[in-house]
Design a protein around this motif. Sequence first.
Motif, PDB file in Angstrom:
ATOM      1  N   PRO A   1       0.754  -1.236   0.040  1.00  0.00           N
ATOM      2  CA  PRO A   1      -0.089   0.076   0.097  1.00  0.00           C
ATOM      3  C   PRO A   1       0.801   1.295  -0.071  1.00  0.00           C
ATOM      4  O   PRO A   1       0.713   2.241  -0.681  1.00  0.00           O
ATOM      5  CB  PRO A   1      -0.798  -0.201   1.308  1.00  0.00           C
ATOM      6  N   ALA A   2       1.910   1.118   0.622  1.00  0.00           N
ATOM      7  CA  ALA A   2       2.745   2.624   0.753  1.00  0.00           C
ATOM      8  C   ALA A   2       3.428   2.793  -0.495  1.00  0.00           C
ATOM      9  O   ALA A   2       3.564   3.887  -1.092  1.00  0.00           O
ATOM     10  CB  ALA A   2       3.915   2.399   2.004  1.00  0.00           C
ATOM     11  N   PHE A   3       3.812   1.635  -1.281  1.00  0.00           N
ATOM     12  CA  PHE A   3       4.494   1.694  -2.566  1.00  0.00           C
ATOM     13  C   PHE A   3       3.556   2.148  -3.566  1.00  0.00           C
ATOM     14  O   PHE A   3       3.872   3.190  -4.192  1.00  0.00           O
ATOM     15  CB  PHE A   3       4.819   0.214  -3.091  1.00  0.00           C
ATOM     16  N   PHE A   4       2.179   1.785  -3.668  1.00  0.00           N
ATOM     17  CA  PHE A   4       1.280   2.469  -4.331  1.00  0.00           C
ATOM     18  C   PHE A   4       0.945   3.936  -4.003  1.00  0.00           C
ATOM     19  O   PHE A   4       0.666   4.606  -5.164  1.00  0.00           O
ATOM     20  CB  PHE A   4       0.222   1.479  -4.644  1.00  0.00           C
ATOM     21  N   ALA A   5       0.744   4.093  -2.832  1.00  0.00           N
ATOM     22  CA  ALA A   5       0.432   5.408  -2.362  1.00  0.00           C
ATOM     23  C   ALA A   5       1.493   6.459  -2.661  1.00  0.00           C
ATOM     24  O   ALA A   5       1.271   7.656  -3.327  1.00  0.00           O
ATOM     25  CB  ALA A   5       0.398   5.578  -0.724  1.00  0.00           C
ATOM     26  N   GLU A   6       2.764   6.134  -2.672  1.00  0.00           N
ATOM     27  CA  GLU A   6       3.896   6.988  -3.024  1.00  0.00           C
ATOM     28  C   GLU A   6       3.750   7.291  -4.688  1.00  0.00           C
ATOM     29  O   GLU A   6       3.858   8.187  -5.016  1.00  0.00           O
ATOM     30  CB  GLU A   6       5.131   6.369  -2.679  1.00  0.00           C
ATOM     31  N   ARG A   7       3.409   6.299  -5.530  1.00  0.00           N
ATOM     32  CA  ARG A   7       3.407   6.369  -6.879  1.00  0.00           C
ATOM     33  C   ARG A   7       2.250   7.123  -7.427  1.00  0.00           C
ATOM     34  O   ARG A   7       2.346   8.155  -8.131  1.00  0.00           O
ATOM     35  CB  ARG A   7       3.095   4.967  -7.570  1.00  0.00           C
ATOM     36  N   LEU A   8       1.238   6.996  -6.520  1.00  0.00           N
ATOM     37  CA  LEU A   8      -0.055   7.756  -6.825  1.00  0.00           C
ATOM     38  C   LEU A   8       0.315   9.395  -6.755  1.00  0.00           C
ATOM     39  O   LEU A   8       0.078  10.265  -7.268  1.00  0.00           O
ATOM     40  CB  LEU A   8      -1.286   7.274  -5.942  1.00  0.00           C
ATOM     41  N   TYR A   9       1.054   9.716  -5.452  1.00  0.00           N
ATOM     42  CA  TYR A   9       1.312  11.109  -4.826  1.00  0.00           C
ATOM     43  C   TYR A   9       2.265  11.721  -6.097  1.00  0.00           C
ATOM     44  O   TYR A   9       1.929  12.911  -6.430  1.00  0.00           O
ATOM     45  CB  TYR A   9       1.928  11.058  -3.323  1.00  0.00           C
ATOM     46  N   TYR A  10       3.271  10.986  -6.445  1.00  0.00           N
ATOM     47  CA  TYR A  10       4.108  11.670  -7.367  1.00  0.00           C
ATOM     48  C   TYR A  10       3.608  11.500  -8.761  1.00  0.00           C
ATOM     49  O   TYR A  10       4.132  12.308  -9.484  1.00  0.00           O
ATOM     50  CB  TYR A  10       5.439  10.872  -7.431  1.00  0.00           C
ATOM     51  N   SER A  11       2.494  11.003  -8.945  1.00  0.00           N
ATOM     52  CA  SER A  11       1.847  11.113 -10.271  1.00  0.00           C
ATOM     53  C   SER A  11       0.938  12.087 -10.418  1.00  0.00           C
ATOM     54  O   SER A  11       0.676  12.849 -11.635  1.00  0.00           O
ATOM     55  CB  SER A  11       0.800   9.768 -10.688  1.00  0.00           C
ATOM     56  N   MET A  12       0.583  12.940  -9.275  1.00  0.00           N
ATOM     57  CA  MET A  12       0.035  14.132  -9.257  1.00  0.00           C
ATOM     58  C   MET A  12       0.770  15.360  -8.643  1.00  0.00           C
ATOM     59  O   MET A  12       0.105  16.685  -8.694  1.00  0.00           O
ATOM     60  CB  MET A  12      -1.315  13.958  -8.600  1.00  0.00           C
ATOM     61  N   LYS A  13       1.893  15.061  -8.044  1.00  0.00           N
ATOM     62  CA  LYS A  13       2.702  16.291  -7.217  1.00  0.00           C
ATOM     63  C   LYS A  13       3.235  17.236  -8.631  1.00  0.00           C
ATOM     64  O   LYS A  13       3.647  16.745  -9.539  1.00  0.00           O
ATOM     65  CB  LYS A  13       3.790  15.559  -6.474  1.00  0.00           C
ATOM     66  N   GLY A  14       3.173  18.567  -8.228  1.00  0.00           N
ATOM     67  CA  GLY A  14       3.772  19.375  -9.061  1.00  0.00           C
ATOM     68  C   GLY A  14       2.917  19.806 -10.426  1.00  0.00           C
ATOM     69  O   GLY A  14       1.632  19.444 -10.497  1.00  0.00           O
ATOM     70  N   ALA A  15       3.326  20.475 -11.548  1.00  0.00           N
ATOM     71  CA  ALA A  15       2.794  20.932 -12.519  1.00  0.00           C
ATOM     72  C   ALA A  15       2.419  19.549 -13.647  1.00  0.00           C
ATOM     73  O   ALA A  15       3.433  18.821 -13.461  1.00  0.00           O
ATOM     74  CB  ALA A  15       3.547  21.854 -13.276  1.00  0.00           C
ATOM     75  N   GLY A  16       1.258  19.437 -13.872  1.00  0.00           N
ATOM     76  CA  GLY A  16       0.963  18.225 -14.616  1.00  0.00           C
ATOM     77  C   GLY A  16       0.368  17.240 -13.974  1.00  0.00           C
ATOM     78  O   GLY A  16       0.806  17.038 -12.825  1.00  0.00           O
ATOM     79  N   THR A  17      -0.067  16.045 -14.751  1.00  0.00           N
ATOM     80  CA  THR A  17      -0.476  14.671 -14.024  1.00  0.00           C
ATOM     81  C   THR A  17      -0.049  13.840 -14.847  1.00  0.00           C
ATOM     82  O   THR A  17      -0.002  13.689 -16.060  1.00  0.00           O
ATOM     83  CB  THR A  17      -1.916  14.756 -14.045  1.00  0.00           C
ATOM     84  N   ASP A  18       0.740  12.759 -14.207  1.00  0.00           N
ATOM     85  CA  ASP A  18       0.894  11.459 -15.118  1.00  0.00           C
ATOM     86  C   ASP A  18       0.011  10.644 -15.072  1.00  0.00           C
ATOM     87  O   ASP A  18      -0.276   9.791 -14.435  1.00  0.00           O
ATOM     88  CB  ASP A  18       2.043  10.794 -14.255  1.00  0.00           C
TER      89      ASP A  18
END
Length: 80
Positions: free
Chosen positions: A11-28
Amino acid sequence: FIAVQCALNRPAFFAERLYYSMKGAGTDDSTLIRIVVTRSEIDLVQIKQMFTQMYQKTLATMIASDTSGDYQRLLLAIVG
């Protein structure tokens, strides 16, 4: 290293991936969609709890502030 991190606390692994997919300008978008959809019937509840614990905001709040329109409504419906 990524495989070990995923195995130790999925769960922490995927939470981190989700966070960084939306952090900053633009969305992955591909990462965001892939994780939300593929984990929705497996462990999305635990991922949401871990996300809140790690980042002091809910996954739904971050999705709502980072997306819009039908795309946003669909993701929020899956996330719940």
